[in-house]
Enzyme design. Structure first.
Site, PDB file in Angstrom:
ATOM      1  N   HIS B 338       0.847  -1.190   0.000  1.00 40.87           N
ATOM      2  CA  HIS B 338       0.000   0.000   0.000  1.00 40.87           C
ATOM      3  C   HIS B 338       0.887   1.246   0.000  1.00 40.87           C
ATOM      4  O   HIS B 338       1.529   1.560   1.003  1.00 40.87           O
ATOM      5  CB  HIS B 338      -0.901  -0.040   1.233  1.00 40.87           C
ATOM      6  N   PHE B 397      -8.125   6.878   5.148  1.00 42.39           N
ATOM      7  CA  PHE B 397      -8.481   7.142   6.546  1.00 42.39           C
ATOM      8  C   PHE B 397      -9.069   8.548   6.629  1.00 42.39           C
ATOM      9  O   PHE B 397      -8.542   9.494   6.039  1.00 42.39           O
ATOM     10  CB  PHE B 397      -7.240   7.064   7.451  1.00 42.39           C
TER      11      PHE B 397
END
Lengths: 80, 411
Positions: B338, B397
């Site tokens: 990621h 997020f």
């Protein structure tokens, strides 16, 4: 420390921090006009000098240290 | 209506430091995850990451500059250089105010932050005067503009792991609305640092499969246990169609739409109903005038966390209905980990190459699918298939969702 010893160390710091050719680092060389430094470069350079020589350079003094020779003279006086 | 095409690509990734190598390795299903070498991770619960290997900073960065750049900025400059050269974009004849830069990062100069904080603990006078300008997220965008003399719109959109998707989406909109003709857009991240790995590990967001790094990133698999931190950069040259035609630029694909939503649910956990994620997909279809059954490929956010992959699957089903079962869905993160703020960009680049070449890369390490992940994730190697329209999903997020839709370029 002799003036020559101080000079050698100062020149090494300048070469490292500014990435300039050693032959350009003469005593008369002006950090900004001759060695391509900007204002942040000169701050970092003097921080390197302070660290190496274990000295504190007050801001009002730092502003006057515009050339290689002036830094060496300042240190020679301070360390004598 | 102004149309936006992609004319240049550049990457630095854990499986290739140029686009050609990256794409070949993606198609080959190459794993980019290994043990952390950047620092001693022996007392960390997570000892693995997808690091960039064999990377030499480009010679356009002088040795003096190199000491004054965080790694994320160095990655960004290398990827921008490849993309600009690939697009054969010469700034000489261009109006510099019509060429902008939109390069983002999720975190910015984290390694530098950590090192300078150590100096701060010694004495406030030891903090580098370059600390602030080296660390800020937007420095890469500013640096690229300085190097190539690009004076158009320039800023960084930050949305954690969706940062570069938003950065590219907003760059696309800037061109569409007439504020620029060319945008250098993407993201860069260098998060393989002690503070970052400890922080993500303590969130329990990361895979702890330390004994089998090559199997750690396994999106949609029933034994997935978290994501693997990756690093690198992805940069695209976006260009207004007529501008690209006038220069005779080669065209990879056309950007057809961009949509963004927020979960408004939780800082780190995705909304289990997947409402906002699916709304973003539906919205991008609407904006592009594309029907759900015209989507052939989805490059998933696919992080390999238990929650993401399950909920993203729900989002795709909600947005596409029964057609969800006919779409090829792959996770680039299965190979490169990621890349956080750079993920959206390197994954959009994979999506664009898929559309251009009618080929999709596999999702590796998908050995036994999670029963709740029951779509076609292309587990058995690369696939040749016709692709009319494709989308790339990015979620961050904070609950940020961004979806970009691309197609082949047709006159």
């Amino acid at each position: 420390m002799t003036r020559d010893e101080i000079k050698q160390k100062v020149v090494d710091i300048i070469i490292e921090k500014l990435g300039v050719d050693p032959s350009a680092v003469t005593e008369g060389a002006h950090f900004i006009k001759d060695l391509g430094a900007d204002s942040l470069d000169t701050v970092e350079l003097l921080m390197g000098v302070e660290e190496t020589f274990n000295v504190e350079i007050p801001d009002e003094e730092a502003g006057k240290l515009e050339t290689v020779g002036k830094v060496i003279d300042y240190l020679a006086q301070k360390l004598s | 209506m102004r149309r936006v095409v992609v004319t240049g690509l550049g990457v630095v990734t854990p499986i290739g430091n140029d686009v050609r190598t990256y794409w070949q390795n993606l198609l080959a299903g190459k794993n980019g995850v290994g043990y952390i070498t950047r620092f001693d991770a022996s007392n960390f619960s997570v000892k693995i990451a997808a690091e960039v290997r064999d990377f030499d900073p480009p010679s356009i960065i002088s040795p003096k500059q190199l000491r004054r750049m965080d790694l994320f900025n160095i990655f960004a400059v290398q990827a921008a250089k490849e993309a600009i050269e690939d697009a054969q974009l010469n700034m000489e004849p261009e109006n510099p105010y019509r060429v902008g830069v939109s390069i983002s990062s999720g975190i910015g100069g984290l390694e530098l932050w950590e090192k300078q904080h150590m100096r701060l603990l010694e004495s406030p006078t030891k903090v580098s005067p370059f600390f602030i300008p080296m660390m800020i997220v937007n420095v890469a965008s500013g640096d690229v503009a300085i190097r190539w003399g690009m004076k158009g719109p320039n800023y960084s959109v930050v949305s954690a792991c969706a940062s570069s998707a938003h950065a590219i989406g907003e760059a696309f909109e800037l061109i569409k609305r007439g504020d620029a003709d060319v945008m250098i857009a993407g993201g860069a991240e260098a998060p393989v640092t002690p503070l970052s790995i400890a922080g993500f590990a303590n969130m329990k967001a990361l895979s702890t499969r330390n004994d089998e790094p090559e199997k750690a990133s396994r999106p949609f698999d029933k034994d997935r246990d978290g994501f693997v931190v990756g690093e690198g950069a992805g940069i695209l040259v976006l260009e207004e169609l007529d501008h690209a035609r006038r220069r005779g630029a080669k065209i990879y694909a056309e950007i057809r739409g961009y949509a963004a939503t927020a979960d408004a649910y939780h800082v780190t956990a995705p909304d289990p109903t997947a409402e906002s994620q699916s709304y973003a997909i539906k919205r991008v279809l609407d904006k592009a005038g594309v029907k759900p059954d015209e989507i052939d490929y989805i490059n998933a956010h696919g992080t390999s966390t238990p929650l993401n992959d399950k909920i993203e699957t729900i989002a795709v089903k909600k947005a596409l209905g029964d057609h969800a079962y006919k779409v090829a869905i792959t996770s680039t993160k299965s190979m490169i980990g990621h890349l956080l703020g750079a993920a959206g960009a390197v994954e959009l680049i994979a999506t664009i190459l898929s559309v251009k070449e009618d080929k999709v890369h596999p999702t590796i390490n998908l050995e036994e699918p999670d029963p709740e992940c029951d779509l076609d994730y292309v587990p058995d190697g690369a696939r040749d298939m016709e692709i009319r329209y494709a989308i790339s999903n990015s979620f961050g997020f904070g609950g940020h969702n961004a979806v970009i839709l691309v197609s082949k370029h047709e006159e």
